[in-house]
Write a protein that holds these residues in place. Structure first.
Motif, PDB file in Angstrom:
ATOM      1  N   GLN A  54      -5.573   1.957  -5.737  1.00 17.94           N
ATOM      2  CA  GLN A  54      -4.859   3.195  -5.473  1.00 17.94           C
ATOM      3  C   GLN A  54      -3.384   2.980  -5.762  1.00 17.94           C
ATOM      4  O   GLN A  54      -2.789   2.003  -5.322  1.00 17.94           O
ATOM      5  CB  GLN A  54      -5.007   3.612  -4.015  1.00 17.94           C
ATOM      6  CG  GLN A  54      -6.386   4.073  -3.649  1.00 17.94           C
ATOM      7  CD  GLN A  54      -6.438   4.495  -2.194  1.00 17.94           C
ATOM      8  OE1 GLN A  54      -5.582   4.121  -1.407  1.00 17.94           O
ATOM      9  NE2 GLN A  54      -7.438   5.269  -1.853  1.00 17.94           N
ATOM     10  N   VAL A  55      -2.789   3.891  -6.500  1.00 18.67           N
ATOM     11  CA  VAL A  55      -1.365   3.819  -6.780  1.00 18.67           C
ATOM     12  C   VAL A  55      -0.756   5.117  -6.276  1.00 18.67           C
ATOM     13  O   VAL A  55      -1.104   6.185  -6.757  1.00 18.67           O
ATOM     14  CB  VAL A  55      -1.095   3.641  -8.288  1.00 18.67           C
ATOM     15  CG1 VAL A  55       0.391   3.633  -8.552  1.00 18.67           C
ATOM     16  CG2 VAL A  55      -1.741   2.372  -8.788  1.00 18.67           C
ATOM     17  N   GLY A  56       0.137   5.019  -5.313  1.00 16.65           N
ATOM     18  CA  GLY A  56       0.781   6.210  -4.764  1.00 16.65           C
ATOM     19  C   GLY A  56       1.441   5.896  -3.444  1.00 16.65           C
ATOM     20  O   GLY A  56       1.297   4.804  -2.903  1.00 16.65           O
ATOM     21  N   PRO A  57       2.191   6.863  -2.909  1.00 18.86           N
ATOM     22  CA  PRO A  57       2.949   6.616  -1.679  1.00 18.86           C
ATOM     23  C   PRO A  57       2.094   6.662  -0.417  1.00 18.86           C
ATOM     24  O   PRO A  57       2.583   6.345   0.661  1.00 18.86           O
ATOM     25  CB  PRO A  57       3.969   7.753  -1.669  1.00 18.86           C
ATOM     26  CG  PRO A  57       3.313   8.848  -2.429  1.00 18.86           C
ATOM     27  CD  PRO A  57       2.483   8.177  -3.471  1.00 18.86           C
ATOM     28  N   ASP A  58       0.825   7.023  -0.516  1.00 23.39           N
ATOM     29  CA  ASP A  58      -0.001   7.178   0.675  1.00 23.39           C
ATOM     30  C   ASP A  58      -0.987   6.041   0.886  1.00 23.39           C
ATOM     31  O   ASP A  58      -1.930   6.169   1.659  1.00 23.39           O
ATOM     32  CB  ASP A  58      -0.773   8.500   0.613  1.00 23.39           C
ATOM     33  CG  ASP A  58       0.162   9.694   0.719  1.00 23.39           C
ATOM     34  OD1 ASP A  58       1.253   9.530   1.295  1.00 23.39           O
ATOM     35  OD2 ASP A  58      -0.198  10.774   0.223  1.00 23.39           O
ATOM     36  N   THR A  59      -0.797   4.930   0.213  1.00 28.38           N
ATOM     37  CA  THR A  59      -1.709   3.807   0.427  1.00 28.38           C
ATOM     38  C   THR A  59      -1.414   3.179   1.780  1.00 28.38           C
ATOM     39  O   THR A  59      -0.276   3.216   2.258  1.00 28.38           O
ATOM     40  CB  THR A  59      -1.548   2.747  -0.687  1.00 28.38           C
ATOM     41  OG1 THR A  59      -0.222   2.268  -0.666  1.00 28.38           O
ATOM     42  CG2 THR A  59      -1.893   3.318  -2.046  1.00 28.38           C
ATOM     43  N   PRO A  60      -2.415   2.617   2.410  1.00 30.22           N
ATOM     44  CA  PRO A  60      -2.189   2.026   3.737  1.00 30.22           C
ATOM     45  C   PRO A  60      -1.124   0.931   3.726  1.00 30.22           C
ATOM     46  O   PRO A  60      -0.326   0.837   4.666  1.00 30.22           O
ATOM     47  CB  PRO A  60      -3.558   1.446   4.101  1.00 30.22           C
ATOM     48  CG  PRO A  60      -4.538   2.211   3.288  1.00 30.22           C
ATOM     49  CD  PRO A  60      -3.826   2.591   2.049  1.00 30.22           C
ATOM     50  N   GLU A  61      -1.074   0.132   2.680  1.00 30.92           N
ATOM     51  CA  GLU A  61      -0.085  -0.942   2.612  1.00 30.92           C
ATOM     52  C   GLU A  61       1.333  -0.388   2.535  1.00 30.92           C
ATOM     53  O   GLU A  61       2.239  -0.890   3.190  1.00 30.92           O
ATOM     54  CB  GLU A  61      -0.361  -1.848   1.394  1.00 30.92           C
ATOM     55  CG  GLU A  61      -1.496  -2.814   1.599  1.00 30.92           C
ATOM     56  CD  GLU A  61      -1.230  -3.768   2.756  1.00 30.92           C
ATOM     57  OE1 GLU A  61      -0.145  -4.369   2.809  1.00 30.92           O
ATOM     58  OE2 GLU A  61      -2.103  -3.891   3.628  1.00 30.92           O
ATOM     59  N   ILE A  62       1.518   0.663   1.750  1.00 33.34           N
ATOM     60  CA  ILE A  62       2.849   1.259   1.622  1.00 33.34           C
ATOM     61  C   ILE A  62       3.259   1.910   2.930  1.00 33.34           C
ATOM     62  O   ILE A  62       4.401   1.779   3.381  1.00 33.34           O
ATOM     63  CB  ILE A  62       2.890   2.254   0.450  1.00 33.34           C
ATOM     64  CG1 ILE A  62       2.763   1.485  -0.872  1.00 33.34           C
ATOM     65  CG2 ILE A  62       4.169   3.072   0.468  1.00 33.34           C
ATOM     66  CD1 ILE A  62       2.686   2.357  -2.094  1.00 33.34           C
ATOM     67  N   ALA A  65       4.217  -0.840   5.326  1.00 33.85           N
ATOM     68  CA  ALA A  65       5.516  -1.412   4.968  1.00 33.85           C
ATOM     69  C   ALA A  65       6.655  -0.479   5.380  1.00 33.85           C
ATOM     70  O   ALA A  65       7.684  -0.934   5.899  1.00 33.85           O
ATOM     71  CB  ALA A  65       5.562  -1.678   3.471  1.00 33.85           C
ATOM     72  N   LYS A  66       6.477   0.839   5.177  1.00 39.26           N
ATOM     73  CA  LYS A  66       7.513   1.800   5.581  1.00 39.26           C
ATOM     74  C   LYS A  66       7.710   1.759   7.097  1.00 39.26           C
ATOM     75  O   LYS A  66       8.836   1.779   7.592  1.00 39.26           O
ATOM     76  CB  LYS A  66       7.131   3.216   5.142  1.00 39.26           C
ATOM     77  CG  LYS A  66       7.365   3.485   3.680  1.00 39.26           C
ATOM     78  CD  LYS A  66       7.023   4.924   3.351  1.00 39.26           C
ATOM     79  CE  LYS A  66       7.227   5.236   1.895  1.00 39.26           C
ATOM     80  NZ  LYS A  66       6.852   6.606   1.556  1.00 39.26           N
ATOM     81  N   ARG A  67       6.605   1.732   7.827  1.00 46.83           N
ATOM     82  CA  ARG A  67       6.684   1.702   9.294  1.00 46.83           C
ATOM     83  C   ARG A  67       7.374   0.426   9.762  1.00 46.83           C
ATOM     84  O   ARG A  67       8.211   0.461  10.675  1.00 46.83           O
ATOM     85  CB  ARG A  67       5.273   1.811   9.895  1.00 46.83           C
ATOM     86  CG  ARG A  67       5.250   1.875  11.388  1.00 46.83           C
ATOM     87  CD  ARG A  67       5.819   3.184  11.900  1.00 46.83           C
ATOM     88  NE  ARG A  67       5.820   3.145  13.339  1.00 46.83           N
ATOM     89  CZ  ARG A  67       6.810   3.539  14.088  1.00 46.83           C
ATOM     90  NH1 ARG A  67       7.879   4.072  13.550  1.00 46.83           N
ATOM     91  NH2 ARG A  67       6.747   3.452  15.397  1.00 46.83           N
TER      92      ARG A  67
END
Length: 184
Positions: A54-62, A65-67
């Motif tokens: 998955q490529v996008g801002p809603d992936t669990p890893e992203i 990382a934001k949190r």
């Protein structure tokens, strides 16, 4: 003739050399770059996305990382607050005079903005706002009536404490003088 001579001597036989960036050359370079980007995106979709990534801002890893970044930022802010402000003896709370003054100033500014909006939005459009509106006049009249009623009630209560002054010779003389003046 000289141009053709220079062309034959300078260009022919040497192969293509690097020219200055002419508008056509710049256009061709941009087109090639756009084509490369399209090819890259096509490769991205077929090679990476097509294989389950998955490529996008809603992936669990992203999101994780934001949190984590937000939490670290909050910790740094709190650490700075304690070191820079509380450590120097400044009281930080909601009841400090400076905070109360700032809140009051904010309220005053808000009221000024409200009054400014009132003048431009309502008065400017023909609505009458002021002491002459029928509603305000009605309230004033009701207030005056209530005030007169209270005055009369108070006067009636005080009558039992006072008595009328008997007519003195001086008062009789003043009354007769008044009658004479009014007759004249």
């Amino acid at each position: 003739k000289e141009y053709r001579k220079d062309l034959e001597e300078g260009m022919k036989g040497k192969g293509m050399t690097v020219f200055e960036d002419t508008p056509d050359l710049i256009r061709v370079k941009n087109a090639a770059q756009i084509l490369n980007e399209k090819q890259y995106k096509k490769d991205l979709e077929t090679e990476i996305k097509g294989k389950g990534m998955q490529v996008g801002p809603d992936t669990p890893e992203i999101r994780r990382a934001k949190r984590a970044s937000e939490i670290a930022s909050m910790k740094e802010y709190k650490k700075d607050l304690e070191n820079e402000i509380k450590g120097k003896g400044m009281e930080v709370g909601m009841d400090t005079p400076d905070i109360q003054r700032a809140k009051r100033a904010s309220e005053i500014v808000s009221q000024k903005e409200y009054k400014k909006d009132l003048e431009t939005e309502i008065k400017g459009k023909g609505m009458q706002v002021g002491p002459y509106t029928p509603e305000i006049q009605r309230v004033k009249k009701a207030s005056e009536i209530a005030s007169q009623k209270m005055y009369k009630d108070e006067a009636e209560k005080m009558l039992c404490y006072y008595s009328a002054v008997p007519d003195t010779p001086e008062m009789e003389r003043i009354r007769s003088t008044q009658k004479n003046i009014s007759s004249v």
